[in-house]
Enzyme design. Structure first.
Site, mmCIF file in Angstrom:
data_model
loop_
_atom_site.group_PDB
_atom_site.id
_atom_site.type_symbol
_atom_site.label_atom_id
_atom_site.label_comp_id
_atom_site.label_asym_id
_atom_site.label_seq_id
_atom_site.Cartn_x
_atom_site.Cartn_y
_atom_site.Cartn_z
ATOM 1 N N ARG A 149 0.692 -1.156 -0.072
ATOM 2 C CA ARG A 149 -0.006 0.004 -0.161
ATOM 3 C C ARG A 149 0.755 1.404 -0.189
ATOM 4 O O ARG A 149 1.930 1.350 0.470
ATOM 5 C CB ARG A 149 -0.852 0.061 1.192
ATOM 6 C CG ARG A 149 -1.814 -1.309 1.078
ATOM 7 C CD ARG A 149 -2.958 -1.275 2.275
ATOM 8 N NE ARG A 149 -3.716 -0.150 2.165
ATOM 9 C CZ ARG A 149 -4.629 -0.160 3.286
ATOM 10 N NH1 ARG A 149 -4.611 -0.951 4.279
ATOM 11 N NH2 ARG A 149 -5.537 1.164 3.053
ATOM 12 N N ASP A 171 -15.197 2.505 2.808
ATOM 13 C CA ASP A 171 -15.137 1.212 3.301
ATOM 14 C C ASP A 171 -16.320 0.219 2.723
ATOM 15 O O ASP A 171 -16.202 -1.225 2.830
ATOM 16 C CB ASP A 171 -14.737 0.951 4.751
ATOM 17 C CG ASP A 171 -13.310 1.380 4.917
ATOM 18 O OD1 ASP A 171 -12.331 1.353 4.007
ATOM 19 O OD2 ASP A 171 -12.947 2.032 5.922
ATOM 20 N N ARG A 226 -12.796 -6.979 4.310
ATOM 21 C CA ARG A 226 -14.278 -6.482 3.600
ATOM 22 C C ARG A 226 -14.680 -7.225 2.532
ATOM 23 O O ARG A 226 -15.648 -7.548 2.270
ATOM 24 C CB ARG A 226 -13.965 -4.970 3.452
ATOM 25 C CG ARG A 226 -13.554 -4.210 4.646
ATOM 26 C CD ARG A 226 -14.086 -3.000 4.737
ATOM 27 N NE ARG A 226 -13.367 -2.246 5.726
ATOM 28 C CZ ARG A 226 -13.784 -2.279 6.938
ATOM 29 N NH1 ARG A 226 -14.911 -2.766 7.140
ATOM 30 N NH2 ARG A 226 -13.204 -1.522 7.967
#
EC number: 2.5.1.19
Length: 452
Positions: free
Chosen positions: A133, A332, A409
């Site tokens: 990231r 999110d 997620r």
């Protein structure tokens, strides 16, 4: 304080199947954003901070361990109950070992900001997912404030060795993209700087750092800037004092049982004490536009944060267009919204999702793959996602195995989908769910879900 490194966990495949209607009351884990910030600001305060309802997932535990290594005393006193004896603004000590954040993007970036304002050097690292990231957006303003990047992997990625500023400089910083993490890192570094540190954002992002800084005794002012933005000004070098923090239930975690109840016929559940900060409720706003029956009960406030119980019932949904300016309030939640869109009547268009490409995975591509492997037509047009719903003509077929890419997620969204598709949905690895929602499977089973 310790945590289990999710990067070493064995893969944990799971399957979700259609079952009876979901019913019951449940409180999902504490809000992750508030939990990270409570530990960090407690560590930067004088005296003791008492936290209840802390999310005890791997991400937050990694932040707590980092605070211990930086000199604060962090202790668990019961389930979700923690104390932090802080060292004061600018009081961090050089950590004796690497600060390992596992999968915690928020924790790593916010702590970089906190360290940048202290005259110490620290090595930051994480798991394979976090190492991919980007960190340049955080490092740029911190370098302007006097911090030095002594070492970084290619592309300014972890592992990173950061030397904090001996004499931090206040800056006026316009965030290049809407990012609560960038804003928060600058404000945390600005605590040690004289004068005023200013962050200007073109789109308002979640404001937990501003609210919590006020709660701990800092002077922060927020005024509108442009059509949708804000100017946040922090008065530097305050003496923060330990505080009591009650962590509400995480709306990003509540999103999964919430959407499941909307999709499984006959469902009627109550989600207790969910944060309803308007900068975090973009998903609820969107689902209500789609026709969702979501009712707020017993609305209240604690520590500047709004919360309420949410009653959610099965609903027939219709496609909508989600504007790009709503993205910061639900960044999110797009994967699980895309799952809801697959069951809606008509087409749902989600615009301005560039930020999803730099999450735990390329979450935009992973979400599209999640839908496609389960028989849903989805189109990616630049940073927009277009989902063709099955509403009015049955349910999505399901039957796919979803590649989660170590993204919690994506895993939870796929399992929610499998509770309402024609055939079961599998995920290749659900181990990473524990980073944000420990006990997810047990919680869902308690409502009647068939996951195993």
């Amino acid at each position: 304080m310790s945590s289990t490194a999710s990067s070493t966990a064995a893969p944990m495949p799971l399957v979700a199947r259609g079952a009876r209607p979901l019913a019951g009351r449940v409180r999902v884990p504490g809000d992750k954003s508030i939990s990270h910030r409570a530990l960090i600001l407690g560590a930067l305060s004088v005296g003791r901070t008492t936290v209840t309802g802390l999310l005890e997932g791997e991400d937050v535990l990694a932040t707590g361990k980092a605070m211990s290594l930086l000199g604060a005393t962090v202790a668990r006193t019961g389930p979700g109950a923690w104390t932090v004896d802080g060292v004061g603004v600018g009081g961090f000590a050089a950590p004796p070992e690497t600060l390992d954040f596992g999968n915690a993007g928020t924790g790593s970036r916010l702590v970089m900001g906190a360290v940048a304002g202290c005259p110490v050097t620290a090595m930051f690292d994480g798991d394979a997912s976090l190492r991919r990231r980007p960190m340049r957006r955080i490092l740029d303003p911190l370098v302007k404030m006097g911090a030095t990047v002594l070492q970084a992997a290619e592309g300014d990625r972890l592992p990173i060795m950061l030397a904090g500023a001996r004499d931090p400089l206040p800056i006026v910083y316009a965030t290049p993209v809407p990012s609560a993490q960038v804003k928060s890192a600058v404000l945390l570094a600005g605590l040690s700087a004289p004068g005023e540190t200013v962050v200007i954002e073109s789109e308002a992002t979640r404001d937990h750092t501003e609210k919590m800084l006020l709660h701990f005794g800092a002077t922060v002012t927020v005024v509108p800037e442009g059509a949708h933005g804000r100017r946040i000004t922090l008065k530097g070098q305050p003496e923060l004092h330990g505080a009591t923090v009650v962590v509400p239930a995480d709306p990003s975690s509540a999103a999964f049982p919430l959407v499941a109840a909307l999709l499984v016929p006959g469902s009627d559940i109550v989600l207790e004490t969910v944060m309803t900060n308007p900068l975090r409720t973009g998903l609820i706003t969107t689902l209500r536009e789609m026709g969702a029956a979501i009712e707020e009960v017993d609305a209240r406030e604690d520590g500047g944060e709004a919360m309420a119980d949410l009653r959610v019932r099965f609903s027939e949904l219709s496609g909508v267009e989600v504007p790009p300016e709503r993205a910061p309030a639900m960044i999110d939640e797009y994967p699980v919204l895309a799952v809801a869109a697959a069951f809606a009547r008509g087409t749902t268009v989600m615009r301005g999702l560039k930020e999803l490409r730099v999450k735990e995975s390329d979450r935009l591509a992973a979400t599209a793959d999640l839908l496609r492997v389960n028989g849903v037509t989805v189109t990616l047009d630049g940073d927009d996602m277009i989902v063709e719903g099955f509403g009015g003509k049955g349910r999505p077929p399901g039957g796919g195995t979803v590649a989660t890419h170590m993204d919690h997620r994506i895993a939870m969204s796929a399992l929610v989908m499998g509770l309402a598709t024609e055939t079961p949905v599998a995920v290749d690895d659900a181990a990473f769910i524990a980073t944000s929602f420990p006990g997810f499977v047990e919680t869902m089973r308690g409502l009647g879900a068939d996951i195993g």
